[in-house]
Design a protein around this motif. Structure first.
Motif, PDB file in Angstrom:
ATOM      1  N   GLU A 153      -6.977   7.085 -10.192  1.00  0.00           N
ATOM      2  CA  GLU A 153      -5.555   6.819 -10.382  1.00  0.00           C
ATOM      3  C   GLU A 153      -5.210   5.381  -9.960  1.00  0.00           C
ATOM      4  OE1 GLU A 153      -3.274   8.587 -11.840  1.00  0.00           O
ATOM      5  OE2 GLU A 153      -4.715  10.182 -12.279  1.00  0.00           O
ATOM      6  N   PHE A 154      -5.817   4.904  -8.930  1.00  0.00           N
ATOM      7  CA  PHE A 154      -5.568   3.530  -8.485  1.00  0.00           C
ATOM      8  C   PHE A 154      -6.005   2.532  -9.556  1.00  0.00           C
ATOM      9  CE2 PHE A 154      -6.925  -0.419  -6.454  1.00  0.00           C
ATOM     10  CZ  PHE A 154      -5.797  -0.761  -5.726  1.00  0.00           C
ATOM     11  N   SER A 207       0.829  -1.198   0.000  1.00  0.00           N
ATOM     12  CA  SER A 207       0.000   0.000   0.000  1.00  0.00           C
ATOM     13  C   SER A 207       0.865   1.252   0.000  1.00  0.00           C
ATOM     14  CB  SER A 207      -0.923  -0.008   1.216  1.00  0.00           C
ATOM     15  OG  SER A 207      -1.682   1.177   1.293  1.00  0.00           O
ATOM     16  N   LYS A 208       1.966   1.183   0.716  1.00  0.00           N
ATOM     17  CA  LYS A 208       2.872   2.333   0.744  1.00  0.00           C
ATOM     18  C   LYS A 208       3.453   2.593  -0.648  1.00  0.00           C
ATOM     19  CE  LYS A 208       5.402   5.517   2.770  1.00  0.00           C
ATOM     20  NZ  LYS A 208       4.801   6.745   3.321  1.00  0.00           N
ATOM     21  N   ARG A 209       3.861   1.538  -1.328  1.00  0.00           N
ATOM     22  CA  ARG A 209       4.420   1.701  -2.672  1.00  0.00           C
ATOM     23  C   ARG A 209       3.346   2.202  -3.655  1.00  0.00           C
ATOM     24  NH1 ARG A 209       7.213  -3.111  -1.249  1.00  0.00           N
ATOM     25  NH2 ARG A 209       5.572  -4.383  -2.246  1.00  0.00           N
ATOM     26  N   THR A 210       2.128   1.650  -3.489  1.00  0.00           N
ATOM     27  CA  THR A 210       1.041   2.086  -4.370  1.00  0.00           C
ATOM     28  C   THR A 210       0.757   3.568  -4.186  1.00  0.00           C
ATOM     29  OG1 THR A 210       0.041  -0.114  -4.322  1.00  0.00           O
ATOM     30  CG2 THR A 210      -1.376   1.720  -4.951  1.00  0.00           C
ATOM     31  N   ASP A 211       0.691   4.000  -2.941  1.00  0.00           N
ATOM     32  CA  ASP A 211       0.413   5.411  -2.669  1.00  0.00           C
ATOM     33  C   ASP A 211       1.531   6.293  -3.218  1.00  0.00           C
ATOM     34  OD1 ASP A 211      -1.274   7.452  -1.143  1.00  0.00           O
ATOM     35  OD2 ASP A 211       0.709   7.766  -0.248  1.00  0.00           O
ATOM     36  N   THR A 212       2.773   5.844  -3.105  1.00  0.00           N
ATOM     37  CA  THR A 212       3.900   6.615  -3.632  1.00  0.00           C
ATOM     38  C   THR A 212       3.784   6.760  -5.145  1.00  0.00           C
ATOM     39  OG1 THR A 212       5.328   5.803  -1.853  1.00  0.00           O
ATOM     40  CG2 THR A 212       6.420   6.731  -3.791  1.00  0.00           C
ATOM     41  N   THR A 266      -4.697   3.699   2.580  1.00  0.00           N
ATOM     42  CA  THR A 266      -4.122   2.403   2.907  1.00  0.00           C
ATOM     43  C   THR A 266      -5.000   1.325   2.284  1.00  0.00           C
ATOM     44  OG1 THR A 266      -3.244   3.194   5.020  1.00  0.00           O
ATOM     45  CG2 THR A 266      -3.509   0.823   4.764  1.00  0.00           C
ATOM     46  N   VAL A 267      -4.397   0.556   1.378  1.00  0.00           N
ATOM     47  CA  VAL A 267      -5.139  -0.455   0.630  1.00  0.00           C
ATOM     48  C   VAL A 267      -4.812  -1.820   1.204  1.00  0.00           C
ATOM     49  CG1 VAL A 267      -5.624  -1.421  -1.649  1.00  0.00           C
ATOM     50  CG2 VAL A 267      -4.980   0.999  -1.420  1.00  0.00           C
ATOM     51  N   ILE A 268      -5.841  -2.582   1.613  1.00  0.00           N
ATOM     52  CA  ILE A 268      -5.632  -3.895   2.218  1.00  0.00           C
ATOM     53  C   ILE A 268      -6.446  -4.940   1.473  1.00  0.00           C
ATOM     54  CG2 ILE A 268      -5.183  -2.914   4.508  1.00  0.00           C
ATOM     55  CD1 ILE A 268      -8.019  -3.688   5.313  1.00  0.00           C
ATOM     56  N   SER A 269      -6.041  -6.205   1.667  1.00  0.00           N
ATOM     57  CA  SER A 269      -6.770  -7.332   1.070  1.00  0.00           C
ATOM     58  C   SER A 269      -7.879  -7.753   2.019  1.00  0.00           C
ATOM     59  CB  SER A 269      -5.820  -8.514   0.826  1.00  0.00           C
ATOM     60  OG  SER A 269      -4.736  -8.124   0.018  1.00  0.00           O
ATOM     61  N   LYS A 270      -9.086  -7.592   1.615  1.00  0.00           N
ATOM     62  CA  LYS A 270     -10.238  -7.786   2.486  1.00  0.00           C
ATOM     63  C   LYS A 270     -10.284  -9.181   3.096  1.00  0.00           C
ATOM     64  CE  LYS A 270     -15.301  -7.720   2.432  1.00  0.00           C
ATOM     65  NZ  LYS A 270     -16.510  -7.474   1.604  1.00  0.00           N
ATOM     66  N   SER A 310      -0.253  14.416  -7.739  1.00  0.00           N
ATOM     67  CA  SER A 310      -0.152  14.719  -6.308  1.00  0.00           C
ATOM     68  C   SER A 310      -1.530  14.955  -5.698  1.00  0.00           C
ATOM     69  CB  SER A 310       0.726  15.952  -6.101  1.00  0.00           C
ATOM     70  OG  SER A 310       0.805  16.267  -4.731  1.00  0.00           O
ATOM     71  N   SER A 311      -1.716  14.392  -4.509  1.00  0.00           N
ATOM     72  CA  SER A 311      -3.005  14.523  -3.835  1.00  0.00           C
ATOM     73  C   SER A 311      -2.789  14.642  -2.331  1.00  0.00           C
ATOM     74  CB  SER A 311      -3.881  13.294  -4.138  1.00  0.00           C
ATOM     75  OG  SER A 311      -5.066  13.306  -3.365  1.00  0.00           O
ATOM     76  N   ASN A 312      -3.732  15.339  -1.694  1.00  0.00           N
ATOM     77  CA  ASN A 312      -3.687  15.442  -0.229  1.00  0.00           C
ATOM     78  C   ASN A 312      -4.208  14.184   0.447  1.00  0.00           C
ATOM     79  OD1 ASN A 312      -2.647  18.067  -0.196  1.00  0.00           O
ATOM     80  ND2 ASN A 312      -4.689  18.954  -0.430  1.00  0.00           N
ATOM     81  N   LEU A 313      -4.728  13.238  -0.309  1.00  0.00           N
ATOM     82  CA  LEU A 313      -5.281  12.007   0.228  1.00  0.00           C
ATOM     83  C   LEU A 313      -4.248  10.893   0.136  1.00  0.00           C
ATOM     84  CD1 LEU A 313      -7.678  10.322   1.282  1.00  0.00           C
ATOM     85  CD2 LEU A 313      -8.360   9.943  -1.102  1.00  0.00           C
ATOM     86  N   HIS A 314      -4.026  10.231   1.229  1.00  0.00           N
ATOM     87  CA  HIS A 314      -3.147   9.061   1.282  1.00  0.00           C
ATOM     88  C   HIS A 314      -3.974   7.888   1.802  1.00  0.00           C
ATOM     89  CE1 HIS A 314       0.516  11.474   0.618  1.00  0.00           C
ATOM     90  NE2 HIS A 314      -0.117  12.402   1.360  1.00  0.00           N
TER      91      HIS A 314
END
Length: 760
Positions: free
Chosen positions: A567-568, A518-523, A536-540, A530-534
């Motif tokens: 973007e995701f 998730s950290k790499r994806t957000d980067t 956290t993406v998890i596997s449900k 660029s976005s003010n939103l960060h």
């Protein structure tokens, strides 16, 4: 008539008379021998007669040569036994003189409670004993009979108060051993023209021995030593647990008790080796009493000793050595179990504190009893109580992963990390195998893991519960990390792999991998746009259930989410984001007409204040409709309360709130500009294990409700057996009983004589 029997009797009497006369006359001519016997009898009787020692008039002088000659004549005539009987009879008649003197001294003691009168009485009675004592020439039989009769009379006339006075005198002699000077009355006990004894109390002990008081009151003599030992131990050892005291107590006994014991127990010793041999038996008894007294003290303090561990290690080692001599293991178990029930196992005690004390009990009792029998007996009620506490597993797991908020760790950092120990079968072929201790229970071997973690996990039947709680706690900790540093959690997972195994921690590894991915994806997304939103993406499917709650984010917040999701999708076309809008935090700058306020708040609070940018006044009902949420009004009111506290909103009426573009008079400058971080999110984002189980049991409640509707009343065993057919049901009967009891408290069911039925 036939007079033959009378003739035989006459002949028999004549024969006996002739034999007696011959013995008394000693075959002398005429009655010369009989006359000399009569004279000898008179001299001997007069010599032995017990005289009144209080009579100041001197007795008539007797030549010892004449007395010896008289005893020789009586010996030849074989009349010494008769003389002994007459002497004892005379002594019995004169014993009132001794009784009178004893009463005088005892009356003085009763009036003053001064033990010197007991000492003077003993010395005086010995004078009577010596004054009436028969000479040794009469043989040991007469001397023994005399001593027995004299001592028996003394015992019979001593009043009950003598025991108290004799004990007080013994205590006084104990102190005299360590005194530089002695009382004047004690010095006066030594007869005139006699050299002073080695010890001031020697005349007393000699008198006690002559009168047989030492043998008769041996338990009283021992009790003096016992009381001094008890007083010393209570004075020096109470609440002193940091060092071993047993060696110091024994040294004190050598310096203080043993010197006093020489007179009552080793008076006849000719050298130190003989004295040591004579004192060996009583010394062993006194050492036993030392161990018993110290054991009693430490047993009464055992709960506090365990609380003070490891500083109390010295007291524990003393207790271990004492219990090897004193059979008081059952008293220790009973005392500790009673103290645990009173001070530990109650609703007011925090589960963390109970676990901490339980771990200390494990460590302490392993010192006292390495085989673990005492621990097994003490731990059973603690384990049962912890099993019924809903947060026990969470506390244990929090300690395993080093949760900083849970206080001191239950795990000793010096203990090696090792896999959970399983129950092992007895290996009777092992040459080092030892039988069970005699007081071990039937389940002893199967409940004796050696390391602390295995012991704590064994509270429950399966380690799966701990693995599930590990997943929940790890999820909460991972979601709380904001700087992207997951090294600590990675190290915790590696440690937990050693304890629980690789397979049990696979889900945790997936969660950790999700966070790094998730950290790499957000980067990547931030690099593209660029976005003010960060996010956290998890596997449900690999995470524990997260707290539910759905509502629409309005305005700017909604646009930010939509752009990020777009973007995701471009980065990972095969995946789609499913937002959890109620989780996370937002940093906001609220720009008003006269001020700007910064705050860090949960999404719901941010959504509420965002709507006030559209208009200045909203009702709670309107806010819920705008966010298209299913939350209750209390959640909205709570969220609005944050902005009321910051002076941004004001409640105008019932469930109606207005934006304060301009601060009210007296408010500006007196409100906090930033909401305290500790109140950002009071509810953890991950559903706890208890909440998950409660939700699952709610599903099973439908089955239970159907059973009771169709079949009427059912026993708990019958409900349990039928629930086993329900998909996914894996509860035991104790867990089912707890659930049914909770349902009873809510008024859903009733129970009578073990039979459950629906509440109509």
């Amino acid at each position: 008539m036939n007079f033959q029997p009378h003739e035989k009797l006459s002949k028999h009497v004549v024969s006996k008379w002739s034999a007696s006369f011959g013995r008394l006359n000693r075959e002398q001519t005429g009655i010369t021998g009989l006359l000399s016997f009569s004279e000898a009898w008179t001299i001997a009787r007069d010599f032995l007669y017990p005289r009144d020692l209080t009579d100041a008039s001197p007795p008539p002088p007797k030549k010892i040569r004449d007395v010896k000659a008289a005893f020789d004549v009586l010996a030849q005539c074989k009349m010494l036994p008769v003389l002994m009987e007459d002497f004892l009879e005379d002594m019995h008649k004169q014993q009132y003189l001794v009784t009178r003197e004893i009463k005088i001294f005892m009356d003085k003691y009763d009036a003053t409670s001064d033990p010197q009168y007991i000492a003077k009485m003993a010395i005086r009675v010995v004078e009577w004993y010596k004054g009436w004592s028969p000479p040794s020439e009469l043989g040991g039989t007469l001397a023994a009979a005399y001593t027995l009769n004299f001592q028996t009379h003394i015992y019979s006339v001593l009043p009950p108060s003598f025991t108290r006075g004799f004990k007080a005198l013994l205590n006084l002699t104990f102190n005299l051993v360590h005194m530089a000077s002695v009382p004047e009355w004690m010095s006066s006990l030594v007869p005139a023209n006699h050299p002073p004894p080695a010890r001031a109390d020697s005349p007393l002990w000699s008198a006690f021995d002559k009168l047989g008081l030492l043998d008769r009151y041996e338990s009283l003599v021992s009790s003096v030593c016992y009381e001094y030992i008890e007083a010393y131990i209570l004075e020096t050892c109470t609440k002193r647990w940091d060092e071993s005291m047993l060696v110091a107590i024994r040294e004190w006994m050598t310096d203080n008790i043993v010197p006093w014991m020489i007179m009552p127990y080793a008076r006849g010793a000719r050298n130190a080796e003989e004295a040591r041999s004579m004192l060996q038996g009583v010394g062993s008894r006194l050492d036993f009493h030392v161990c018993k007294t110290l054991t009693d003290l430490r047993t009464s303090e055992i709960f506090d000793i365990i609380v003070d561990y490891p500083d109390s290690s010295g007291a524990l080692h003393d207790l271990k050595e004492c219990l090897q001599r004193v059979d008081q293991r059952s008293q220790l178990v009973q005392t500790l179990r009673k103290a645990n029930n009173k001070r530990l196992l109650h609703p007011g005690a925090d589960t963390k504190d109970i676990l901490t004390q339980y771990v200390s009990i494990i460590r302490c009792l392993r010192i006292v009893d390495p085989p673990g029998v005492l621990l097994y007996k003490v731990a059973d009620p603690i384990r049962r109580y912890l099993r019924d506490r809903p947060d026990t597993i969470r506390c244990i797991v929090a300690s395993l992963v080093g949760d900083g908020e849970s206080g001191d760790s239950l795990v000793d950092d010096n203990e090696p990390i090792q896999p959970l120990q399983q129950q092992q079968e007895e290996d009777y072929s092992d040459p080092n195998w030892e039988p069970e201790p005699i007081d071990a229970g039937p389940e002893f071997r199967t409940n004796k893991p050696s390391d602390i973690i295995s012991t704590l996990v064994s509270i429950y039947d399966s380690k799966e519960l701990f693995v599930k709680e590990l997943q929940v706690l790890l999820a909460q900790r991972l979601l709380a990390i904001t700087d992207g540093n997951y090294e600590k959690e990675r190290r915790n997972i590696e440690i937990l792999k050693i304890r629980f195994g690789e397979s049990a921690l696979q889900v945790c590894e997936v969660m950790l991998r999700d966070m790094t991915d998730s950290k790499r994806t957000d980067t990547h997304i931030q690099a593209q746009k660029s976005s003010n939103l960060h996010a956290t993406v998890i596997s449900k499917h690999f995470w524990p259930p997260l707290q539910s709650g759905k509502f629409q984010m309005p305005g700017q917040l909604k646009e930010l989410r939509e752009k990020y999701a777009k973007e995701f999708h471009l980065f990972k076309p095969d995946k789609k984001l499913n937002w959890l809008p109620h989780l996370g935090t937002l940093k906001l700058d609220i720009e008003l007409d006269d001020r700007t306020i910064s705050a860090e708040v949960p999404p719901l609070e941010a959504a509420c204040i965002e709507l006030f940018s559209q208009k200045d006044e909203w009702s709670v009902k309107e806010l819920i409709e705008q966010m298209a949420g299913s939350m209750e009004s209390t959640a909205i009111i709570k969220a609005l309360g944050t902005w009321i506290d910051l002076g941004i909103l004001k409640e105008e009426g019932e469930d109606v709130y207005r934006l304060l573009n301009t601060a009210e008079e007296g408010d500006q400058g007196h409100r906090p500009s930033t909401r305290p971080a500790m109140t950002i999110d009071e509810e953890p984002p991950v559903t706890s294990l208890q909440q998950q189980e409660a939700a699952q049991m709610q599903v099973f409640w439908k089955f239970i409700e159907g059973m009771l509707t169709n079949l009427g009343t059912l026993s708990l065993d019958r409900i349990q057996s039928m629930l086993k057919f329900a998909p996914g049901y894996d509860r035991n009967i104790e867990q089912l009983g707890g659930f049914m009891e909770a349902a009873r408290r809510e008024g859903l069911v009733t129970v009578k004589d073990g039979m459950w039925k629906l509440q109509r």
